[in-house]
Structure formats: structure tokens, C-alpha cells
Write an enzyme that holds these catalytic residues in place. Structure first.
Site, PDB file in Angstrom:
ATOM      1  N   ASP A   1      25.943 152.429  99.203  1.00 19.07           N
ATOM      2  CA  ASP A   1      27.297 151.899  98.960  1.00 19.07           C
ATOM      3  C   ASP A   1      27.198 150.398  98.679  1.00 19.07           C
ATOM      4  O   ASP A   1      26.582 149.666  99.460  1.00 19.07           O
ATOM      5  CB  ASP A   1      28.179 152.138 100.197  1.00 19.07           C
ATOM      6  CG  ASP A   1      28.323 153.629 100.513  1.00 19.07           C
ATOM      7  OD1 ASP A   1      28.512 154.406  99.562  1.00 19.07           O
ATOM      8  OD2 ASP A   1      28.234 154.009 101.690  1.00 19.07           O
TER       9      ASP A   1
ATOM     10  N   ASP B   1      24.772 155.896 111.949  1.00 21.37           N
ATOM     11  CA  ASP B   1      24.709 154.694 111.131  1.00 21.37           C
ATOM     12  C   ASP B   1      23.363 154.006 111.434  1.00 21.37           C
ATOM     13  O   ASP B   1      23.057 153.754 112.604  1.00 21.37           O
ATOM     14  CB  ASP B   1      25.874 153.769 111.521  1.00 21.37           C
ATOM     15  CG  ASP B   1      25.965 152.544 110.641  1.00 21.37           C
ATOM     16  OD1 ASP B   1      24.909 151.939 110.349  1.00 21.37           O
ATOM     17  OD2 ASP B   1      27.079 152.189 110.242  1.00 21.37           O
TER      18      ASP B   1
ATOM     19  N   GLU C   1      22.023 160.261  91.396  1.00 16.21           N
ATOM     20  CA  GLU C   1      21.217 159.954  90.207  1.00 16.21           C
ATOM     21  C   GLU C   1      21.398 161.039  89.148  1.00 16.21           C
ATOM     22  O   GLU C   1      21.524 160.733  87.960  1.00 16.21           O
ATOM     23  CB  GLU C   1      19.737 159.804  90.579  1.00 16.21           C
ATOM     24  CG  GLU C   1      18.887 159.470  89.360  1.00 16.21           C
ATOM     25  CD  GLU C   1      17.491 158.977  89.686  1.00 16.21           C
ATOM     26  OE1 GLU C   1      17.195 158.727  90.865  1.00 16.21           O
ATOM     27  OE2 GLU C   1      16.705 158.837  88.738  1.00 16.21           O
TER      28      GLU C   1
ATOM     29  N   GLU D   1      21.424 163.345  94.334  1.00 10.37           N
ATOM     30  CA  GLU D   1      22.631 163.925  93.724  1.00 10.37           C
ATOM     31  C   GLU D   1      23.333 162.886  92.834  1.00 10.37           C
ATOM     32  O   GLU D   1      23.720 163.181  91.705  1.00 10.37           O
ATOM     33  CB  GLU D   1      23.568 164.377  94.850  1.00 10.37           C
ATOM     34  CG  GLU D   1      24.811 165.057  94.345  1.00 10.37           C
ATOM     35  CD  GLU D   1      25.788 165.378  95.479  1.00 10.37           C
ATOM     36  OE1 GLU D   1      25.484 165.111  96.652  1.00 10.37           O
ATOM     37  OE2 GLU D   1      26.862 165.899  95.151  1.00 10.37           O
TER      38      GLU D   1
HETATM   39  C1  LIG Z   1      26.970 156.609  97.606  1.00 11.19           C
HETATM   40  S1  LIG Z   1      26.296 157.756  98.747  1.00 11.19           S
HETATM   41  C2  LIG Z   1      24.707 158.159  98.035  1.00 11.19           C
HETATM   42  C3  LIG Z   1      24.131 159.408  98.610  1.00 11.19           C
HETATM   43  C4  LIG Z   1      22.709 159.762  98.155  1.00 11.19           C
HETATM   44  N1  LIG Z   1      21.768 158.726  98.535  1.00 11.19           N
HETATM   45  C5  LIG Z   1      22.633 159.988  96.679  1.00 11.19           C
HETATM   46  O1  LIG Z   1      22.072 159.126  95.979  1.00 11.19           O
HETATM   47  O2  LIG Z   1      23.085 161.043  96.205  1.00 11.19           O
HETATM   48  C6  LIG Z   1      25.837 156.681 100.072  1.00 11.19           C
HETATM   49  C7  LIG Z   1      25.566 157.421 101.356  1.00 11.19           C
HETATM   50  O3  LIG Z   1      25.047 156.511 102.294  1.00 11.19           O
HETATM   51  C8  LIG Z   1      25.613 156.778 103.570  1.00 11.19           C
HETATM   52  N2  LIG Z   1      25.517 155.517 104.330  1.00 11.19           N
HETATM   53  C9  LIG Z   1      26.063 154.323 103.991  1.00 11.19           C
HETATM   54  N3  LIG Z   1      25.749 153.373 104.888  1.00 11.19           N
HETATM   55  C10 LIG Z   1      24.963 153.987 105.824  1.00 11.19           C
HETATM   56  C11 LIG Z   1      24.336 153.543 107.024  1.00 11.19           C
HETATM   57  N4  LIG Z   1      24.469 152.273 107.446  1.00 11.19           N
HETATM   58  N5  LIG Z   1      23.628 154.423 107.754  1.00 11.19           N
HETATM   59  C12 LIG Z   1      23.514 155.720 107.350  1.00 11.19           C
HETATM   60  N6  LIG Z   1      24.099 156.210 106.223  1.00 11.19           N
HETATM   61  C13 LIG Z   1      24.809 155.357 105.464  1.00 11.19           C
HETATM   62  C14 LIG Z   1      27.015 157.244 103.265  1.00 11.19           C
HETATM   63  O4  LIG Z   1      27.567 158.020 104.309  1.00 11.19           O
HETATM   64  C15 LIG Z   1      26.791 158.066 101.993  1.00 11.19           C
HETATM   65  O5  LIG Z   1      26.523 159.413 102.288  1.00 11.19           O
END
Ligand SMILES: C[S@@+](CC[C@H](N)C(=O)[O-])C[C@H]1O[C@@H](n2cnc3c(N)ncnc32)[C@H](O)[C@@H]1O
Length: 217
Positions: free
Chosen positions: A117, A95, A192, A190
Site C-alpha cells: 500500500d 501487522d 501484478e 495477484e
Molecule cells: C495492495 S495489497 C497487495 C497484495 C499482494 N502483495 C499482491 O501483490 O497481490 C497490500 C496488502 O498488504 C497488506 N498489508 C499492508 N500493510 C501491512 C502490514 N504492515 N503488515 C502486514 N500486511 C500488510 C494489506 O492487508 C494488503 O493485503
């Protein structure tokens, strides 16, 4: 992003010493040397790695670091990086908020936030990657001319995020609620690709550090 547990993920990741930065390395020389390079770009929440793989392929002279907290997603990203034989991408499986202190002041040229997110509930606001706490950290780790590029399909989250960038004195260099995708220094993640396939408009913001509004410590 829901992903089924992948039995191969853990041993596979641990074998990819040239790509995966583990907790011990994060504190050591390996990461210190990577982060000391010029032109280091950071993607936070990179998911399964489509964006970073395309960016690293198209920009071989730059270094890309992806932070992703989900092990299975990160494992898939690492597999794509290894298969593409890329030597300029590194993955941290943590994280971001838990490892942010390992990024030195003014070490990063650009930060990419792709379809982060949205955490719509107010009680989860601090988890948003465009929350005030995150912006404060980005300001610290970005070089003076550093920029953030943020994309989302979520209009409410986008509007909230522009508000935070403005509130904390960032300069808004680009702002669109219907981004065409035409920028040489960008790639489709992915999410997008899926949203564009469904003809869902993509919002995009590029912000650079304005004058610091925080007290210097
Ligand atoms: C909605 S997905 C989008 C994935 C990718 N960026 C895409 O556009 O295809 C959000 C990703 O952010 C990761 N994530 C959310 N908060 C995070 C944090 N604080 N640190 C690292 N990863 C995080 C989640 O595990 C997830 O894989």
C-alpha cells in the site's frame, strides 16, 4: 484490498496448524525452529498468496513466511497453500510492525514487498513498508548478504522508496521502471497479474544491505 467478511475464514485458519502461526506459537518453539532454518524468505503484505504459493512450489528447499494483516486475504492464501500441499510456507496474520520483534537479528535471507500500500498522504508515511522505520527493521533481520525485492505499479511510491533505500545506505542491485518479469527467482502476485493484464508498467527494485548507517546499540 477490499474483501467481504468470510464466515469460514476463522475456523478454517485455526484448523491449519501446519501453515498458520498464531500469536502463541509466534512466541514459542514452533516459530523459533522455523526461523532458525537456513534460507528463510519473508513476504510482507502477501494478500491472497499467489506470489508465495508459486515461489514455494518452485523452491521446495527454501522456507517462506508470509505476514498479512487482513484475515480474509490470509485465509485465501492459506487455502491455496493447503490445496497445493506445500510444506515450506507459513502464514502469520498480523501487522508486521506489531510482530517485528519476533524475528531475530540476521534470520532472513530475503524480503519480498509486492505492491505494498503506497499510503500517499504524508501523515500516513510511517505505515509505508519502505519507510525509514521499516528499512531499519529489515536491516536488523536480514542476514549480511540479505536482499529486499520490491515491486509496485505506483511510480511516486517507487521513487520515494528508492530515495529511502539510498538515504539509508542500501546498495541498489537492480532498478527498473519497466520490469520485464524475467527473473527465475520471482513470481507474479495477484496485483501484478492484474497490472500486467492492463499493460501497466511494473517498477522493481532489488536492494542489499550496505554498510550500516545507524548507530549500533
Ligand atoms: C495492495 S495489497 C497487495 C497484495 C499482494 N502483495 C499482491 O501483490 O497481490 C497490500 C496488502 O498488504 C497488506 N498489508 C499492508 N500493510 C501491512 C502490514 N504492515 N503488515 C502486514 N500486511 C500488510 C494489506 O492487508 C494488503 O493485503
Amino acid at each position: 484490498m477490499r474483501l467481504r467478511y468470510k464466515r469460514w475464514a476463522r475456523p478454517y485458519i485455526e484448523a491449519q496448524k501446519n501453515v498458520y502461526i498464531d500469536s502463541k506459537e509466534l512466541k514459542g518453539e514452533v516459530f523459533a525452529n522455523i526461523i532458525a532454518r537456513d534460507n528463510v524468505y519473508l513476504e510482507i503484505g502477501g494478500g491472497r498468496g499467489d506470489f508465495i504459493v508459486e515461489m514455494a512450489t518452485n523452491n521446495e528447499d527454501f522456507t517462506f513466511v508470509m505476514v498479512e494483516k487482513n484475515l480474509n486475504a490470509a485465509a485465501m492464501a492459506i487455502r491455496k497453500i493447503v490445496d497445493a500441499d506445500l510444506k515450506n510456507v507459513y502464514v502469520i496474520i498480523k501487522d508486521f510492525f506489531r510482530i517485528k520483534e519476533h524475528f531475530p537479528n540476521e534470520s532472513i535471507k530475503g524480503i519480498f514487498l509486492n505492491f505494498s500500500d503506497p499510503w500517499p498522504k504524508t501523515r500516513h508515511a510511517k505505515r509505508r513498508l519502505t519507510h525509514e522505520n521499516a528499512l531499519k527493521e529489515y536491516r536488523r533481520i536480514l542476514i549480511p548478504s540479505g536482499k529486499i525485492a520490491f515491486k509496485t505499479d505506483n511510480v511516486n511510491f517507487y521513487t520515494y522508496s528508492i530515495g529511502r533505500f539510498r538515504e539509508y545506505n542500501w546498495d541498489i542491485d537492480f532498478n527498473s521502471y519497466n520490469y520485464s518479469g524475467k527473473d527465475d527467482f520471482d513470481a507474479q502476485s495477484e496485483y501484478e497479474k492484474n497490472f500486467r493484464y492492463q499493460r501497466i508498467p511494473i517498477c522493481r527494485l532489488i536492494a542489499s544491505k550496505g554498510e550500516n548507517v545507524y548507530d549500533t546499540e
